[in-house]
Motif scaffolding. Structure first.
Motif, PDB file in Angstrom:
ATOM      1  N   ALA A  23       0.828  -1.208   0.000  1.00 17.72           N
ATOM      2  CA  ALA A  23       0.000   0.000   0.000  1.00 17.72           C
ATOM      3  C   ALA A  23       0.860   1.255   0.000  1.00 17.72           C
ATOM      4  O   ALA A  23       0.558   2.239  -0.684  1.00 17.72           O
ATOM      5  N   ALA A  24       1.948   1.236   0.766  1.00 19.77           N
ATOM      6  CA  ALA A  24       2.832   2.397   0.828  1.00 19.77           C
ATOM      7  C   ALA A  24       3.499   2.645  -0.521  1.00 19.77           C
ATOM      8  O   ALA A  24       3.614   3.791  -0.976  1.00 19.77           O
ATOM      9  N   GLY A  25       3.940   1.567  -1.177  1.00 20.42           N
ATOM     10  CA  GLY A  25       4.562   1.728  -2.487  1.00 20.42           C
ATOM     11  C   GLY A  25       3.625   2.368  -3.485  1.00 20.42           C
ATOM     12  O   GLY A  25       4.015   3.263  -4.245  1.00 20.42           O
ATOM     13  N   PHE A  28       3.015   6.129  -2.383  1.00 21.08           N
ATOM     14  CA  PHE A  28       4.160   6.999  -2.667  1.00 21.08           C
ATOM     15  C   PHE A  28       4.251   7.300  -4.159  1.00 21.08           C
ATOM     16  O   PHE A  28       4.550   8.425  -4.559  1.00 21.08           O
ATOM     17  N   ALA A  29       4.000   6.284  -4.999  1.00 21.04           N
ATOM     18  CA  ALA A  29       4.088   6.481  -6.444  1.00 21.04           C
ATOM     19  C   ALA A  29       2.996   7.432  -6.937  1.00 21.04           C
ATOM     20  O   ALA A  29       3.219   8.231  -7.853  1.00 21.04           O
ATOM     21  N   GLU A  30       1.819   7.371  -6.319  1.00 21.82           N
ATOM     22  CA  GLU A  30       0.686   8.184  -6.770  1.00 21.82           C
ATOM     23  C   GLU A  30       0.690   9.590  -6.179  1.00 21.82           C
ATOM     24  O   GLU A  30       0.386  10.560  -6.880  1.00 21.82           O
ATOM     25  N   ILE A  40      -2.202   5.352   4.425  1.00 19.71           N
ATOM     26  CA  ILE A  40      -1.567   4.092   4.018  1.00 19.71           C
ATOM     27  C   ILE A  40      -2.193   2.928   4.769  1.00 19.71           C
ATOM     28  O   ILE A  40      -2.455   1.857   4.193  1.00 19.71           O
ATOM     29  N   ALA A  41      -2.478   3.124   6.048  1.00 23.70           N
ATOM     30  CA  ALA A  41      -3.106   2.067   6.840  1.00 23.70           C
ATOM     31  C   ALA A  41      -4.477   1.702   6.279  1.00 23.70           C
ATOM     32  O   ALA A  41      -4.816   0.518   6.153  1.00 23.70           O
ATOM     33  N   THR A 100      10.698  -0.437 -14.542  1.00 20.57           N
ATOM     34  CA  THR A 100      10.055  -0.290 -13.226  1.00 20.57           C
ATOM     35  C   THR A 100      10.517   0.961 -12.488  1.00 20.57           C
ATOM     36  O   THR A 100      10.145   1.169 -11.333  1.00 20.57           O
ATOM     37  N   SER A 101      11.316   1.784 -13.165  1.00 18.52           N
ATOM     38  CA  SER A 101      11.888   2.944 -12.475  1.00 18.52           C
ATOM     39  C   SER A 101      10.837   3.966 -12.073  1.00 18.52           C
ATOM     40  O   SER A 101      11.003   4.691 -11.089  1.00 18.52           O
ATOM     41  N   ARG A 102       9.739   4.032 -12.838  1.00 10.92           N
ATOM     42  CA  ARG A 102       8.722   5.054 -12.553  1.00 10.92           C
ATOM     43  C   ARG A 102       8.143   4.887 -11.148  1.00 10.92           C
ATOM     44  O   ARG A 102       7.886   5.870 -10.456  1.00 10.92           O
ATOM     45  N   SER A 103       7.943   3.639 -10.710  1.00  7.41           N
ATOM     46  CA  SER A 103       7.352   3.409  -9.389  1.00  7.41           C
ATOM     47  C   SER A 103       8.317   3.785  -8.261  1.00  7.41           C
ATOM     48  O   SER A 103       7.891   3.973  -7.120  1.00  7.41           O
TER      49      SER A 103
END
Length: 247
Positions: A23-25, A28-30, A40-41, A100-103
């Motif tokens: 969820a955190a990943g 953070f990306a969005e 996040i929780a 995968t660098s964008r994430s």
């Protein structure tokens, strides 16, 4: 009274931790790193206390997310090593890193701006990633699929540049194609001319007389490419053609 933690409790804790990291990943990306831990929780379907129990600070969570993402890349590269030829495994891994660098972009930006990074957990994961890249590169070079004059640091710099190039292209398919063309520069050069003679510009300094126009004798300018000139210009060429015998 002592509370005994059973295997079920430990497996629940591992699942919750994995859900929080996932969820955190995504968050953070969005939304960047300013997203509250409470959000996040909720995204992970756990309570805020669960997040704080596993990750007491935002920095600890950021580090864990990035370490997990890099760890997944390492695992992917190791699988490629086991099932693919060396050159294919190397280029496939580099493309995975770029694709995968964008994430990871937001986390990377923060770490680049903060001199306190990397932290211990992340340092260990980065060492694994660098070791794998070195192994893949050297195997591909031994296989003859990658030019011998590049090293792991060159590949790291190239992946950073390709990732930026991919982000700059709105058409992702076109961006990937451009990345592939760039990576082709890592392959050994193939000579275009297979005959024993060289191009005129590779013969070294001339030792004979300078070439002259066949019509007027004027010294000709030697060009590095194309056919050697026979005439100094259009006038001499036309004169020579007019004197040719009719068929």
């Amino acid at each position: 009274m002592t509370t005994v933690i059973g295997a079920g409790d430990r497996s629940d804790a591992r699942r919750n931790r994995a859900r929080v990291l996932a969820a955190a990943g995504e968050a953070f990306a969005e939304r960047g790193l300013d997203v509250p831990l409470g959000d996040i929780a909720r995204r992970a379907g756990v309570g805020a206390g669960t997040v704080y129990r596993h990750f007491p600070t935002k920095h600890a969570l950021v580090e864990a997310v990035f370490a997990q993402q890099l760890g997944e890349l390492v695992a992917s590269g190791e699988r490629r090593t086991a099932r693919s030829e060396p050159t294919e495994a190397f280029f496939g891994f580099v493309l995975d890193v770029i694709d995968t660098s964008r994430s990871r972009a937001t986390v990377c930006d923060v770490m680049s701006a903060d001199a306190s990074w990397p932290r211990p957990v992340l340092t260990a994961t980065l060492a694994r990633l660098h070791h794998l890249l070195t192994v893949l590169l050297e195997a591909a070079q031994r296989d003859g699929g990658v030019r011998p004059d590049v090293d792991p640091d060159d590949i790291v710099a190239l992946t950073v540049g390709c990732a930026a190039m991919l982000t700059a292209r709105h058409d992702r398919a076109a961006g990937i194609q451009l990345v592939r063309l760039t990576l082709d520069g890592l392959r050994p050069s193939v000579p275009v001319v297979t005959e024993g003679r060289s191009f005129r510009d590779n013969r070294g300094p001339r030792t004979g007389p300078a070439p002259a126009c066949e019509e007027c004798g004027a010294v000709l300018t030697v060009h590095p490419t194309g056919r050697p000139a026979r005439y100094c210009g259009t006038t001499c060429r036309q004169r020579a053609h007019r004197r040719r015998p009719a068929p």
